[in-house]
Write a protein that holds these residues in place. Structure first.
Motif, mmCIF file in Angstrom:
data_model
loop_
_atom_site.group_PDB
_atom_site.id
_atom_site.type_symbol
_atom_site.label_atom_id
_atom_site.label_comp_id
_atom_site.label_asym_id
_atom_site.label_seq_id
_atom_site.Cartn_x
_atom_site.Cartn_y
_atom_site.Cartn_z
ATOM 1 N N ALA A 249 2.986 0.765 -11.978
ATOM 2 C CA ALA A 249 3.673 0.065 -10.885
ATOM 3 C C ALA A 249 2.914 0.206 -9.577
ATOM 4 C CB ALA A 249 5.093 0.604 -10.735
ATOM 5 N N ARG A 250 2.388 1.394 -9.324
ATOM 6 C CA ARG A 250 1.624 1.614 -8.104
ATOM 7 C C ARG A 250 0.327 0.818 -8.117
ATOM 8 N NH1 ARG A 250 0.893 7.777 -8.306
ATOM 9 N NH2 ARG A 250 -0.315 7.412 -6.396
ATOM 10 N N ARG B 123 -1.521 -6.370 -5.719
ATOM 11 C CA ARG B 123 -0.838 -7.403 -4.937
ATOM 12 C C ARG B 123 -1.321 -7.419 -3.483
ATOM 13 N NH1 ARG B 123 3.597 -9.791 -7.209
ATOM 14 N NH2 ARG B 123 4.377 -8.876 -9.167
ATOM 15 N N ALA B 124 -1.702 -6.242 -2.993
ATOM 16 C CA ALA B 124 -2.180 -6.152 -1.611
ATOM 17 C C ALA B 124 -3.623 -6.629 -1.469
ATOM 18 C CB ALA B 124 -2.072 -4.711 -1.117
ATOM 19 N N ASP C 211 -8.776 6.278 -7.613
ATOM 20 C CA ASP C 211 -7.874 7.432 -7.687
ATOM 21 C C ASP C 211 -6.723 7.176 -8.658
ATOM 22 O OD1 ASP C 211 -9.410 8.820 -5.895
ATOM 23 O OD2 ASP C 211 -8.143 8.372 -4.159
ATOM 24 N N LEU C 212 -6.155 5.969 -8.597
ATOM 25 C CA LEU C 212 -5.055 5.648 -9.510
ATOM 26 C C LEU C 212 -5.545 5.593 -10.955
ATOM 27 C CD1 LEU C 212 -3.110 2.963 -7.442
ATOM 28 C CD2 LEU C 212 -2.253 5.187 -8.183
ATOM 29 N N LEU D 217 0.826 -1.205 0.000
ATOM 30 C CA LEU D 217 0.000 0.000 0.000
ATOM 31 C C LEU D 217 0.860 1.255 0.000
ATOM 32 C CD1 LEU D 217 -2.906 1.036 0.082
ATOM 33 C CD2 LEU D 217 -2.781 0.988 2.577
ATOM 34 N N ALA D 218 1.962 1.227 0.738
ATOM 35 C CA ALA D 218 2.865 2.385 0.773
ATOM 36 C C ALA D 218 3.481 2.636 -0.601
ATOM 37 C CB ALA D 218 3.953 2.166 1.821
ATOM 38 N N ILE D 219 3.766 1.565 -1.335
ATOM 39 C CA ILE D 219 4.266 1.721 -2.706
ATOM 40 C C ILE D 219 3.182 2.352 -3.580
ATOM 41 C CG2 ILE D 219 4.996 0.467 -4.783
ATOM 42 C CD1 ILE D 219 6.262 -1.621 -2.913
ATOM 43 N N ALA D 220 1.943 1.919 -3.376
ATOM 44 C CA ALA D 220 0.844 2.352 -4.240
ATOM 45 C C ALA D 220 0.437 3.799 -4.008
ATOM 46 C CB ALA D 220 -0.363 1.441 -4.032
#
Length: 252
Positions: free
Chosen positions: A223-224, A230-231, A98-99, A64-67
């Motif tokens: 990537a995000r 993945r999460a 949002d992404l 999540l921090a990566i995203a």
């Protein structure tokens, strides 16, 4: 899934959880203090006792921090533990939305840059005195005049002014710069990043750097988005665990 499975029956010491999760012992303590992971139970000797739920939470938080970045990730991890299941699910879905919106905005910006290049190639050479007023330019770009003045103050482009207090007039070069700035802003770029791109455009060809910046942004968003996907399974398990824990707390 049994209640024991949901709340995590396997137990971990802090050091063992660190080894399993890839975080340091201090990071785990910090993340517990920040409520990124649920509070650990305490053994009679005062040592922390973690469960498989904490392993899942740490794994989800890393992706999540990566995203979305650590600040939003921390806030999200705190929120989903305390709100009803449906709201927690909606919160995670909103991050995907949002992404996706960021990606759409970036594609729009790329198309805008392509249009600028195409129109510039087809336009006749500018005639002497061929300029736009601030009202005309703001209308053409769909932004407020105050926005154009702010961009000017930031050095993103420069209008022509015969005297210090005279009305702004924007020659073709300034109009083109303003359109590129508008496209980059529409693509989600903050002012410092736009400033860096515009500075490079003054020394290197036209919109090529702006296109490269926007394509890099698309790669970053992909990537995000992948990290958030993945999460997904971990969040599904976590939300079920939190729901069961909340039900047990309410019934107790």
């Amino acid at each position: 899934m049994t209640n024991d499975d949901a709340v995590g029956s396997q137990q971990y010491t802090t050091s063992r959880l660190a080894a399993v999760s890839g975080y340091s012992v201090q990071q785990i303590r910090d993340l517990e203090r920040l409520e990124v992971i649920p509070p650990a139970a305490r053994q009679p000797n005062g040592y922390r006792q973690f469960t498989s739920v904490h392993v899942t939470a740490l794994r989800a938080y890393r992706q999540l921090a990566i995203a979305v970045g650590p600040v939003i990730a921390r806030a999200t991890m705190r929120e989903i533990r305390h709100v009803p299941y449906d709201k927690a699910v909606a919160r995670i879905v909103a991050l995907h939305v949002d992404l996706a919106r960021s990606r759409d905005d970036t594609i729009v910006a790329l198309h805008a840059l392509d249009s600028i290049v195409e129109e510039t190639a087809q336009d006749a050479p500018p005639a002497p005195g061929d300029t736009m007023s601030i009202t005309q330019l703001s209308t053409a770009l769909g932004v407020r005049s105050s926005t154009l003045r702010f961009w000017e103050q930031e050095g993103l482009f420069t209008p022509d002014r015969a005297e210090h207090l005279s009305a702004r007039r924007y020659p073709p070069g300034a109009v083109n710069d303003a359109r590129i700035v508008a496209a980059l802003r529409a693509g989600g770029y903050r002012i410092p990043a736009v400033k860096a791109v515009m500075a490079s455009l003054r020394t290197i060809d036209g919109t090529s750097n702006a296109r490269e910046a926007l394509r890099d942004r698309l790669t970053s968003i992909a990537a995000r988005s992948e990290a958030l996907l993945r999460a997904g399974a971990d969040f599904s398990d976590l939300l079920c665990s939190f729901a069961v824990s909340n039900q047990l707390a309410d019934s107790g």
